[in-house]
Design an enzyme around this catalytic site. Structure first.
Site, PDB file in Angstrom:
ATOM      1  N   HIS A  84       0.833  -1.208   0.000  1.00  0.00           N
ATOM      2  CA  HIS A  84       0.000   0.000   0.000  1.00  0.00           C
ATOM      3  C   HIS A  84       0.869   1.260   0.000  1.00  0.00           C
ATOM      4  O   HIS A  84       0.646   2.196  -0.777  1.00  0.00           O
ATOM      5  CB  HIS A  84      -0.911  -0.041   1.241  1.00  0.00           C
ATOM      6  CG  HIS A  84      -1.940   1.046   1.280  1.00  0.00           C
ATOM      7  ND1 HIS A  84      -2.745   1.247   2.375  1.00  0.00           N
ATOM      8  CD2 HIS A  84      -2.292   2.003   0.390  1.00  0.00           C
ATOM      9  CE1 HIS A  84      -3.546   2.257   2.140  1.00  0.00           C
ATOM     10  NE2 HIS A  84      -3.298   2.738   0.944  1.00  0.00           N
ATOM     11  N   GLU A  87       2.456   1.653  -3.323  1.00  0.00           N
ATOM     12  CA  GLU A  87       1.493   2.194  -4.296  1.00  0.00           C
ATOM     13  C   GLU A  87       1.472   3.718  -4.240  1.00  0.00           C
ATOM     14  O   GLU A  87       1.421   4.402  -5.268  1.00  0.00           O
ATOM     15  CB  GLU A  87       0.096   1.617  -4.023  1.00  0.00           C
ATOM     16  CG  GLU A  87      -1.020   2.191  -4.894  1.00  0.00           C
ATOM     17  CD  GLU A  87      -2.266   2.534  -4.087  1.00  0.00           C
ATOM     18  OE1 GLU A  87      -2.735   3.684  -4.198  1.00  0.00           O
ATOM     19  OE2 GLU A  87      -2.767   1.653  -3.346  1.00  0.00           O
ATOM     20  N   HIS A  88       1.527   4.271  -3.026  1.00  0.00           N
ATOM     21  CA  HIS A  88       1.537   5.734  -2.863  1.00  0.00           C
ATOM     22  C   HIS A  88       2.867   6.337  -3.315  1.00  0.00           C
ATOM     23  O   HIS A  88       2.887   7.349  -4.025  1.00  0.00           O
ATOM     24  CB  HIS A  88       1.293   6.096  -1.395  1.00  0.00           C
ATOM     25  CG  HIS A  88      -0.139   6.042  -0.986  1.00  0.00           C
ATOM     26  ND1 HIS A  88      -0.830   7.148  -0.549  1.00  0.00           N
ATOM     27  CD2 HIS A  88      -1.033   5.015  -0.940  1.00  0.00           C
ATOM     28  CE1 HIS A  88      -2.072   6.805  -0.247  1.00  0.00           C
ATOM     29  NE2 HIS A  88      -2.219   5.508  -0.470  1.00  0.00           N
ATOM     30  N   GLU A 160       4.306   9.703   2.817  1.00  0.00           N
ATOM     31  CA  GLU A 160       3.190   8.821   2.479  1.00  0.00           C
ATOM     32  C   GLU A 160       3.053   7.649   3.439  1.00  0.00           C
ATOM     33  O   GLU A 160       1.947   7.165   3.673  1.00  0.00           O
ATOM     34  CB  GLU A 160       3.358   8.304   1.050  1.00  0.00           C
ATOM     35  CG  GLU A 160       3.328   9.386  -0.017  1.00  0.00           C
ATOM     36  CD  GLU A 160       1.977  10.084  -0.100  1.00  0.00           C
ATOM     37  OE1 GLU A 160       0.935   9.396  -0.022  1.00  0.00           O
ATOM     38  OE2 GLU A 160       1.954  11.319  -0.230  1.00  0.00           O
TER      39      GLU A 160
END
Length: 1011
Positions: A84, A87-88, A160
């Site tokens: 996750h 992904e950012h 992030e």
């Protein structure tokens, strides 16, 4: 001439004769196989990249809304959320586009109608959709470079992912003298960290994710558990990227009418620099339950708006077969639907109608997304004493259904729904196809098998014809005790324990830093230095040179759009709007009954009324019979509440009931009769009416705190806007926190209460629901018009004619609650600030729309998300409703956000806007204006809201012509000036803290039981 040439070349992209032959090499790829799927009007091509082994699935179809996606298998190694966070961070800058956040900076430089990135349980993918060929090429370049060659800077990871930093770095940046002790307080920060804290506040999400932990113990939490996210290191993030974001581990998907060869040339140019490696091939299997039943019990948050004695969630699950058998998988999904779908289904009647629970648990149904299927039946709103009863009740019902068998007519109803789904022409077919194929493709299911609807149905019918097929599958998989019973109990101290754990973890991390830095003061200084360095880097974001980013241009946007051809007729004194278009043999119907002076007490009950008519049945038909008829003869009928501001004067609004339906042309009379039956004949006098309505209320109230959290900014916006206009006020009563308060209040009444007052009001609504000022709309093929108007005439002649009359209402005086706070049990905040503006046709409306885009992309995203740590934030302009506003979502720093919102207008006035800024804003607006529309949406702005084609064309020209001076003028007049006059409304939801002082109106969400 040129236009026809372009059309011919696009059409050629979907013709078999124009496509490569099997074994042919094209731009570094070899075509492995093809499949034509006539029922979906597409041809699928499966290719492999020669050098790296990357798989490419191309769907050639005569559809201008082209889709691209690159995805990677990303089995998470632990619960730190590394897929996750990656992904950012991949979207924060790449080798070819070495600027901060090229993904978000591309948003206003593209005419795409979809751009996003998603982390699933075992894969991550990056899709977009656009109708513009240059735009497609631009975005493909950005996506491929972002995923394969990201910069992955340490500062991107801390922004992030997670970091420790002072709570208010802006105060520190202003100088030591400005900073208070609380500004220096060290806290955990990070966009993903705050996002997942918000998710973990949601009891439904927590139940589902903890269930996944236990049914698939080998698949860790890809989103990340906040308690584990802070264990992830920057080095681990980079390592995970190197191992997983590689062409050998990639699956690429393209769809539409653009030439395949062009896509392959671009993709090969990016992949060619890589050498083949071994990809992540692991497909994890679920827990082995063959040795007998297992039980798991854990604790979750309590819902303050629901009966504390009914807050258990529990489910029973079976592990089924390999999902690569698409026929068996289809059949199991059919069994799941037959057992659970609708109020007449056996499990609904046996579990929810019987009072064992109030609604299905989040994991209920057949899940075929993994390598092995899982079947679960679960309930929410269960009393502790009833938890052990669930499994026995489910097993009894399954045995009864095995013995009794499934009625063929019910099966035909579901197959009819599939037929309609294939015929219905959506605007986002390619994106829907991607979402359907992708999860199974990553687990080894052949996407060609998943595409073959007719083959699957034919094989199903062949197995079914042998007799006892569905019942045999139940015997094979479900009639045994190899189960996992998973229960979540409510804990009144859950939130406090989470906060305590975070505090303990933070202290531990700080202690490590103190030891490493050689002292407390040195560690504090290091954290502050890191935070201020990040702040400084973020500060450069709005001034950096973006010339490396590709873009489409405003000159590419046509100045005029071909108007939608509409015809207006009158049928039985009712105005009818006709849209004649190719609809594949389907008819789409809408009607609105406008209601004047509707009392508040009835308006607020319209959602319960529309739920009730889909629940209670009539005097001569049960709800089960009505549901079966709907599935066999229609694509669904529905009734809802409708409100619309007047495009000429946003302070005026109309409201009423809206009716919708879809059916094959031959079944339109049945669709009309169903609507009439539901509206006019629903039996509110049945002895079952009160208990069934109570079940609807309890299901509506159950988990409502989680529902609010999933779109908290929308609730905040509605609450803020409700103090500004009549349309916003009545919309909030039906769709906002006022509705939540009413439903939870009614649901809390004692079981002995027969809801007489509520039912009397529902019967009042029934009397005028179809009688009054009706207007209708039909979209269909030209050859179906006469039959449809005849059926409409018969329908209108069969319904009550006398409209309802209510006393004229006095002018609404809106409360002067400029600042309102709603205490709710969330770890993060949701907020909105709204201001009144102008009507749709005002010349100032277009500059306000451009201003909202400029503020979002050039200022608020940067301040609220990047620097403030919220998951999202921006500005919006509701063109029809005369409202301009700001919002934040999953926000850890509301005080800072409020200051940013309040100063945004002056920032816009002072800003020296460039031509490029204005260009970006206009492009971002036309993403929505020119997005493809499904055939049943054409002409609807006129029918629903009175926005004519002429109004739309004029506004189109105004948007294209907006100047920098106009932007500054509307910022001054409608934001700065309105704030000076205290015309704003500010609303925040979340945990009540010290900043909520006496200047706020606090609205407790307490419940009292009155309608």
């Amino acid at each position: 001439m040129l236009r026809n040439t372009v059309k011919r070349s696009a059409k050629a992209a979907t013709e078999l004769s124009q496509l490569p032959k099997i074994g042919e090499k094209v731009h570094g790829f070899t075509l492995l196989r093809t499949k034509h799927v006539p029922e979906l009007e597409l041809t699928a091509l499966h290719l492999r990249h020669d050098k790296t082994g990357a798989e490419h699935l191309h769907i050639a179809r005569d559809d201008s809304n082209n889709v691209f996606s690159i995805g990677f298998k990303t089995n998470p190694p632990d619960d730190t959320g590394v897929p996750h966070i990656l992904e950012h961070t991949t979207l924060c800058g790449s080798e070819k586009y070495p600027i901060r956040d090229p993904f978000f900076k591309m948003l206003p430089r593209t005419l795409s109608n979809f751009m996003n990135a998603f982390t699933a349980s075992d894969h991550t993918f990056y899709p977009f959709a656009t109708t513009n060929a240059q735009d497609y090429k631009n975005l493909m370049s950005v996506y491929l470079d972002a995923t394969l060659r990201p910069l992955l800077k340490k500062s991107d990871f801390t922004q992030e992912g997670w970091r420790i930093g002072p709570e208010n770095p802006q105060a520190l940046a202003s100088g030591e003298a400005q900073a208070k002790p609380e500004d220096k307080k060290l806290v955990f920060k990070g966009v993903v960290y705050n996002e997942m804290k918000g998710q973990m506040s949601d009891a439904g999400y927590l139940f589902y994710i903890r269930f996944q932990d236990h049914i698939f113990p080998d698949i860790n939490n890809s989103g990340g558990d906040p308690q584990k996210i802070t264990d992830l290191t920057y080095e681990q993030l980079k390592q995970f990227h190197a191992e997983h974001y590689h062409p050998s581990n990639a699956k690429i998907f393209t769809y539409g009418d653009m030439p395949l060869a062009d896509h392959l040339r671009e993709v090969d140019a990016q992949l060619g620099a890589f050498e083949a490696i071994r990809g992540d091939l692991a497909n994890h299997r679920p827990i082995d339950l063959s040795s007998g039943p297992r039980e798991v019990k854990l604790y979750g948050p309590i819902d303050p708006l629901v009966d504390p004695s009914k807050q258990f969630k529990t489910s029973v699950s079976w592990v089924l077969g390999d999902t690569s058998d698409v026929v068996e998988s289809f059949s199991l999904s059919l069994i799941s639907a037959l057992l659970t779908d609708g109020y007449g289904s056996p499990l609904y009647k046996g579990l929810i109608e019987s009072g064992l629970g109030t609604d299905w648990s989040p994991n209920t149904g057949y899940d075929s997304s993994a390598k092995v299927g899982i079947f679960s039946i679960g309930l929410t709103g269960v009393q502790e004493a009833d938890v052990p009863k669930l499994k026995m009740a489910v097993q009894d019902i399954l045995r009864q259904m095995r013995d009794k068998g499934f009625e063929r007519s019910k099966i035909d109803g579901y197959l009819h729904q599939l037929e309609l789904g294939l015929k219905h022409k959506t605007a986002n077919f390619g994106m829907s196809l991607l979402h359907r194929l992708k999860p199974k493709w990553f687990t080894g299911v052949d996407p060609f098998d998943s595409l073959s609807w007719n083959d699957t149905l034919a094989a199903f019918e062949e197995r079914y014809a042998k007799g006892g097929y569905l019942e045999g599958l139940m015997e094979k998989y479900l009639l045994n005790d190899n189960t996992l019973t998973f229960t979540m109990a409510p804990s009144p101290v859950f939130a406090q324990e989470l906060a305590k754990e975070e505090e303990f973890r933070l202290k531990g991390k700080i202690a490590q830093a103190v030891e490493s830095a050689g002292g407390e003061e040195q560690a504090q200084k290091a954290f502050e230095t890191q935070e201020l360095a990040l702040l400084a880097e973020q500060g450069k974001s709005n001034t950096e040179d973006l010339s490396c980013l590709p873009s489409v241009h405003v000159k590419d946007i046509p100045r005029s759009k071909e108007p939608v051809g509409l015809r207006n007729e009158t049928v039985e004194k009712v105005k009818l709007q006709l849209r004649e278009a190719p609809t594949n043999g389907l008819t789409y119907f809408r009607a609105i009954n406008t209601l004047e002076n509707l009392p508040d007490e009835l308006r607020q009950l319209i959602p319960l009324f529309t739920d009730s008519i889909m629940r209670l049945g009539t005097k001569d038909m049960t709800m089960e019979q009505l549901e079966d008829l709907m599935k066999l003869k229609t694509g669904g009928v529905s009734v809802g509440y409708h409100t619309a501001s007047n495009p000429l004067d946003f302070k005026q609004a109309s409201e009423g009931l809206i009716f919708t339906g879809m059916a094959l042309d031959r079944n339109v009379p049945v669709m009309f009769d169903l609507l009439r039956k539901l509206m006019v004949e629903t039996n509110f006098d049945s002895p079952d009416a009160a208990p069934q309505i109570r079940q609807l209320l309890q299901a509506g109230a159950d988990g409502v705190v989680n529902d609010i959290a999933s779109s908290g900014h929308a609730y905040a916006r509605r609450a803020a806007e409700a103090g500004l206009s009549w349309d916003a006020f009545i919309r909030e009563q039906v769709n906002g926190l006022s509705q939540v308060k009413l439903i939870t209040s009614l649901a809390s009444r004692p079981e002995s209460d027969q809801l007489v007052d509520v039912i009397n009001k529902l019967k009042q609504i029934q009397q005028f629901a179809l009688a009054g000022n009706i207007r209708a709309s039909i979209t269909c093929d030209t050859e179906s018009v006469s039959n449809n108007t005849a059926a409409l005439s018969k329908f209108l002649g069969s319904v009550p004619q006398k409209p309802a009359t209510f006393h004229a209402r006095p002018a609404t005086q809106f409360a002067r609650n400029i600042k309102s706070f709603y205490p709710l049990p969330y770890q993060v905040y949701y907020g909105a600030l709204a201001l009144p503006t102008v009507s749709y046709t005002s010349p100032d409306n277009a500059p306000l729309q451009v201003l909202s885009s400029l503020l979002t992309h050039k200022h608020l995203h940067h301040e609220i998300r990047e620097k403030g740590g919220a998951y999202g934030g921006g500005a919006y302009s509701r063109a029809l409703d005369g409202i301009f506003g700001f919002y934040s979502y999953r926000d850890p720093n509301p005080v800072n956000t409020i200051n940013i919102m309040r100063s945004a207008g002056q920032w816009a006035v002072d800003k020296k806007w460039s031509d490029r800024d204005l260009e970006d804003a206009k492009i971002s607006i036309f993403q929505g204006v020119d997005a493809p529309r499904a055939v049943n949406e054409e002409g609807m702005s006129n029918f629903l809201y009175g926005i004519t084609e002429e109004m739309k064309q004029k506004r189109r020209e105004q948007l294209l012509d907006v100047s920098k001076d106009q932007v500054r003028e509307v910022a001054q007049k409608y934001i700065v000036g309105a704030l000076e006059k205290q015309a704003e409304r500010l609303v925040f939801l979340g945990e009540k803290r010290d900043f909520v002082d006496d200047s706020w109106t606090v609205n407790e969400m307490d419940i009292g039981g009155s309608a």
